[in-house]
Design a protein around this motif. Structure first.
Motif, PDB file in Angstrom:
ATOM      1  N   UNK A  45       7.134   1.648   6.769  1.00  0.00           N
ATOM      2  CA  UNK A  45       5.877   2.060   6.138  1.00  0.00           C
ATOM      3  C   UNK A  45       5.363   3.399   6.652  1.00  0.00           C
ATOM      4  N   UNK A  46       4.852   4.206   5.723  1.00  0.00           N
ATOM      5  CA  UNK A  46       4.101   5.398   6.098  1.00  0.00           C
ATOM      6  C   UNK A  46       2.618   5.084   5.905  1.00  0.00           C
ATOM      7  N   UNK A  47       1.783   6.115   5.935  1.00  0.00           N
ATOM      8  CA  UNK A  47       0.335   5.892   5.824  1.00  0.00           C
ATOM      9  C   UNK A  47      -0.019   5.265   4.466  1.00  0.00           C
ATOM     10  N   UNK A  48       0.616   5.733   3.398  1.00  0.00           N
ATOM     11  CA  UNK A  48       0.325   5.202   2.059  1.00  0.00           C
ATOM     12  C   UNK A  48       0.675   3.727   1.975  1.00  0.00           C
ATOM     13  N   UNK A  49       1.853   3.372   2.464  1.00  0.00           N
ATOM     14  CA  UNK A  49       2.275   1.970   2.430  1.00  0.00           C
ATOM     15  C   UNK A  49       1.322   1.111   3.261  1.00  0.00           C
ATOM     16  N   UNK A  50       0.899   1.631   4.412  1.00  0.00           N
ATOM     17  CA  UNK A  50      -0.041   0.894   5.256  1.00  0.00           C
ATOM     18  C   UNK A  50      -1.356   0.670   4.505  1.00  0.00           C
ATOM     19  N   UNK A  51      -1.807   1.706   3.823  1.00  0.00           N
ATOM     20  CA  UNK A  51      -3.050   1.613   3.050  1.00  0.00           C
ATOM     21  C   UNK A  51      -2.933   0.500   1.994  1.00  0.00           C
ATOM     22  N   UNK A  52      -1.785   0.424   1.320  1.00  0.00           N
ATOM     23  CA  UNK A  52      -1.612  -0.634   0.305  1.00  0.00           C
ATOM     24  C   UNK A  52      -1.559  -2.028   0.943  1.00  0.00           C
ATOM     25  N   UNK A  53      -0.978  -2.128   2.139  1.00  0.00           N
ATOM     26  CA  UNK A  53      -0.968  -3.423   2.837  1.00  0.00           C
ATOM     27  C   UNK A  53      -2.401  -3.851   3.134  1.00  0.00           C
ATOM     28  N   UNK A  54      -3.233  -2.882   3.514  1.00  0.00           N
ATOM     29  CA  UNK A  54      -4.652  -3.189   3.779  1.00  0.00           C
ATOM     30  C   UNK A  54      -5.335  -3.613   2.477  1.00  0.00           C
ATOM     31  N   UNK A  55      -4.995  -2.936   1.382  1.00  0.00           N
ATOM     32  CA  UNK A  55      -5.567  -3.286   0.077  1.00  0.00           C
ATOM     33  C   UNK A  55      -5.281  -4.752  -0.281  1.00  0.00           C
ATOM     34  N   UNK A  56      -4.024  -5.189  -0.147  1.00  0.00           N
ATOM     35  CA  UNK A  56      -3.684  -6.585  -0.453  1.00  0.00           C
ATOM     36  C   UNK A  56      -4.396  -7.555   0.484  1.00  0.00           C
ATOM     37  N   UNK A  57      -4.556  -7.128   1.746  1.00  0.00           N
ATOM     38  CA  UNK A  57      -5.200  -7.998   2.723  1.00  0.00           C
ATOM     39  C   UNK A  57      -6.676  -8.176   2.381  1.00  0.00           C
ATOM     40  N   UNK A  58      -7.327  -7.065   1.999  1.00  0.00           N
ATOM     41  CA  UNK A  58      -8.735  -7.123   1.603  1.00  0.00           C
ATOM     42  C   UNK A  58      -8.893  -8.104   0.428  1.00  0.00           C
ATOM     43  N   UNK A  59      -7.995  -8.001  -0.556  1.00  0.00           N
ATOM     44  CA  UNK A  59      -8.085  -8.890  -1.727  1.00  0.00           C
ATOM     45  C   UNK A  59      -7.883 -10.351  -1.326  1.00  0.00           C
ATOM     46  N   UNK A  60      -6.955 -10.593  -0.405  1.00  0.00           N
ATOM     47  CA  UNK A  60      -6.685 -11.971   0.025  1.00  0.00           C
ATOM     48  C   UNK A  60      -7.895 -12.571   0.749  1.00  0.00           C
ATOM     49  N   UNK A  61      -8.563 -11.747   1.556  1.00  0.00           N
ATOM     50  CA  UNK A  61      -9.746 -12.240   2.274  1.00  0.00           C
ATOM     51  C   UNK A  61     -10.893 -12.446   1.284  1.00  0.00           C
ATOM     52  N   UNK A  62     -11.114 -11.426   0.450  1.00  0.00           N
ATOM     53  CA  UNK A  62     -12.187 -11.494  -0.554  1.00  0.00           C
ATOM     54  C   UNK A  62     -12.098 -12.752  -1.410  1.00  0.00           C
ATOM     55  N   UNK A  63     -10.881 -13.154  -1.719  1.00  0.00           N
ATOM     56  CA  UNK A  63     -10.705 -14.265  -2.643  1.00  0.00           C
ATOM     57  C   UNK A  63     -10.398 -15.591  -1.954  1.00  0.00           C
ATOM     58  N   UNK A  64     -10.619 -15.603  -0.659  1.00  0.00           N
ATOM     59  CA  UNK A  64     -10.528 -16.860   0.077  1.00  0.00           C
ATOM     60  C   UNK A  64      -9.163 -17.532   0.026  1.00  0.00           C
ATOM     61  N   UNK A  65      -8.114 -16.745   0.222  1.00  0.00           N
ATOM     62  CA  UNK A  65      -6.767 -17.322   0.133  1.00  0.00           C
ATOM     63  C   UNK A  65      -6.536 -18.440   1.144  1.00  0.00           C
ATOM     64  N   UNK A  66      -6.805 -18.167   2.401  1.00  0.00           N
ATOM     65  CA  UNK A  66      -6.462 -19.140   3.447  1.00  0.00           C
ATOM     66  C   UNK A  66      -7.282 -20.434   3.317  1.00  0.00           C
ATOM     67  N   UNK A  67      -8.626 -20.337   3.124  1.00  0.00           N
ATOM     68  CA  UNK A  67      -9.374 -21.586   2.903  1.00  0.00           C
ATOM     69  C   UNK A  67      -8.837 -22.365   1.696  1.00  0.00           C
TER      70      UNK A  67
END
Lengths: 329, 329
Positions: free
Chosen positions: A298-320
Motif C-alpha cells: 500500500x501507498x498513501x492512496x491505498x491506505x486512505x481507501x483502507x481508512x474509508x472502508x473502516x469508517x464505513x464499517x464502524x458507521x454502519x455497526x458491522x461488528x455489533x
C-alpha cells in the motif's frame, strides 16, 4: 470514532501510513486517527501540518514481514501491531488497520481479540477488482487452510452481512468457488458446503468458476483458504505477466514507443480498473473486533481507501451486527 | 505410427480436426492419422486433396459437450471418442487425441483403457504458456478432486518422465503448488505431499506460489485436481479480462484506434506468447495407453500442435517407459 493504524506495517511504511492518514483526516474529520508506532519515525513525517484528528501513539517495537506470526505476537508486546490490537480489545479504538505481516495480523486477531461467539475460524477477505467497479468480496484467502463445510457457511453469512452493512447492498449474491457451475461438481468440501449454503438465509447463487470471478458474477465469493489463496495469486500473477509482456513489447522500438505514448491515458485507465488501491482494506471477519488488512504494498492512496472502508464499517455497526447474528457478544 | 483422432470432438470440429490432420500429415509423413467420425461429415472436408497418410474410420455417434461422462462412454459405444479409445486398447492405434467432453475422455480412459499398474488415479495435464516459451506441465487439473499425498507423488513421477521423454529435459524441475514457498506452508495435503516429494527420485524444487507459475519456476507443477482447476481457470480468466479491457479502451476513440493499429504487430506477439495453441495437446497421465487432450476451442493449428506432441510421445516411448517405471504392463 477512533481508528488505530499500525503505522510501521507495510512495504512503504511509515511514509504510506502517515500520508494516508493525513489525507483521510481531512476527508473524515469525525474520525480520530491514531498512528501507532515509533514517534521518532512518525513525528518528522507529520511535521507542522499535523491535522488535529491525527495522533501518534508510541509503540517501540516492529513485527517484521518474515517474523513467525504467533511468536511475533507473543514475544513482541510493544510492537505497533500488537499495541493497536490491544487498543481495540480495550476499547481505546473502534478498529485497527495494518499493512504488516498477514500471518501475525491473524494471530493478533485470535490471540488478542479472540473469535466472535459462534465463529469457529475467522476468514481473511479481499475485495477483488471487477470490471464494473463494485468488486467481489472473497473469503477465506488463507487464514484457514483445511476448512470444513460449516466454516464456509460462516464465511457466507459474515461476507453477506459485510456487503450489506459496509457497501449497502440489499441482497448480496453469494457464490461458491468451484470447478464447474453444476450443483454436483467439486470436491467433498465444496459439495457439502453447497448443500449448507442452499438452505442458509442468504442469496446463494450457486457455484462460480475461477474464470468468471473478475466479471463479477457475485458479491461474496466463498472458498477454503488454500484455494482462495491460489485464486488470488493466480489472478495477480496472470495480470502482472500480461502487463509485463505488453510493457516489454511496447518499449521494444521507437515506433512502438511513440504509438504507446499516444495510448498512455488508455493504458492508465485499464490499469486503474485493475488497481487494488480503491478496493484496499478488507476485514479479518470472525474476530471479536474490527481488524482491517491493508495490502502490504500500500501507498498513501491505498491506505486512505483502507481508512474509508473502516469508517464505513464502524458507521454502519458491522461488528455489533455480526455479534448479534452469531449469538451475542 | 498410428494416431486415432476423435474427429467429431471440439467446438470447431470436424473442420478443425480435418484441417489440423491434413497439415500434420504433410509434416510427419511417417504418422498415419486416423480420423474417427462420420464419413459423410469428414469426406467432403477432406475432398480430393486427402493426403495418403490420412484415413477416415467410421463412427456413427457423437458425445456431446454436456453429456454425462460415464453414461456417455457406456451408452454410446459407437461415439467417435469411444471408437478411438478402443482402437488404442486393441492396438489399432498407438495413441488417441480428442478435443471433446473432458469428463467423458477421462471416463473413456478409465473404462476402456484402464489405469496403468501402480497408478491409483490418472491426472489431467496441460502445458501452461510461459514467458520463455517452454511451458509448465501442470497436473492434476480436475481428474481427481480429493487427491491424497501419494497421488501427488505419482503425478510428480509421471510428469517428470513426460518432460524427459517428450520434451527432452534431462532433469525436469518439479514444484508443488502451494500458498507459500516455505516448507511448512499449506494444507494437510500439501504438507504431506511435500514430505513425499522431498525423498522421491525427482528434482524437487519445493513449493511454488500461483503468482509465479507463468514465470516458469518449474517444468512440472503438481497439485490436486480442485486447486489445479482453480489455478488454470483463474489464469485464463484474468488474462481474458485484461485483454478485454484493453480492447475496449483501444477502440474507444479514433485517436486510440489509429495508435493501436500501429501497435498491432506488438499486440499480436504478446497474444502469441500467451497463446495456448502451440502448447496444445497434453496427456491424461496414468491410463494404460496414450490419450491426449486437445483444447475444446482448438482450431486447425492447435490440432496440429496436439498431433506434434503425440508424435513425440510415441517416438520416445512414453507409455512403455511409464509402464516400466510403475511396475510392468
Amino acid at each position: 470514532m477512533k481508528i488505530a493504524i499500525d503505522a510501521m506495517g507495510g512495504d512503504h511504511a511509515p511514509r504510506s501510513t502517515v500520508e494516508g492518514a493525513v489525507a483521510a483526516a481531512a476527508q473524515w474529520p469525525k474520525a480520530e486517527l491514531l498512528l501507532v508506532g515509533r514517534p521518532e519515525a512518525l513525528n518528522p513525517l507529520l511535521g507542522a501540518g499535523k491535522p488535529p484528528n491525527v495522533t501518534v501513539v508510541p509503540a517501540a517495537d516492529i513485527i517484521a514481514p518474515d517474523d513467525e506470526p504467533v511468536r511475533a505476537v507473543r514475544r513482541k508486546p510493544d510492537a505497533s501491531m500488537n499495541v493497536a490490537a490491544r487498543m481495540v480489545k480495550e476499547g481505546a479504538a473502534d478498529a485497527m488497520i495494518s499493512a504488516g505481516n498477514t500471518g501475525a495480523l491473524m494471530a493478533a486477531g485470535l490471540l488478542v481479540l479472540g473469535r466472535l461467539k459462534g465463529i469457529d475460524r475467522p476468514g481473511l477477505t479481499s475485495l477483488f477488482p471487477t470490471t464494473d467497479g463494485k468488486g467481489v468480496l472473497t473469503l477465506d484467502l488463507g487464514a484457514n487452510m483445511d476448512a470444513k463445510p460449516e466454516h464456509l457457511l460462516q464465511y457466507a453469512l459474515m461476507g453477506s452481512m459485510y456487503r450489506q452493512k459496509v457497501h449497502g447492498l440489499a441482497k448480496p449474491k453469494v457464490g461458491l468457488l468451484n470447478v464447474g457451475t453444476e450443483a454436483a461438481k467439486g470436491n467433498e468440501l465444496s459439495k457439502a458446503a453447497f448443500e449448507l449454503l442452499e438452505t442458509a438465509p442468504i442469496h446463494f447463487i450457486g457455484n462460480v468458476e475461477a474464470r468468471d470471478v473478475l466479471s463479477r458474477s457475485c458479491d461474496v465469493l466463498v472458498c477454503d483458504g488454500f484455494s482462495g489463496n491460489i485464486l488470488l495469486k493466480a489472478i495477480e500473477g496472470a495480470a502482472e505477466t500480461v502487463f509485463g509482456l505488453l510493457k516489454q513489447e511496447l518499449t521494444s522500438s521507437l515506433r512502438s514507443k511513440l504509438a504507446a505514448a499516444v495510448l498512455r491515458p488508455n493504458f492508465r485507465r485499464v490499469g486503474k480498473m485493475m488497481d487494488y488501491k480503491v478496493y484496499n482494506g478488507a476485514p479479518l471477519l470472525g474476530v471479536s473486533g474490527l481488524i482491517v488488512k491493508s495490502h502490504g504494498s500500500s501507498d498513501a492512496t491505498a491506505t486512505m481507501h483502507a481508512i474509508r472502508h473502516t469508517v464505513a464499517a464502524i458507521d454502519n455497526g458491522l461488528i455489533p451486527a455480526l455479534a448479534e447474528e452469531f449469538g451475542g457478544k
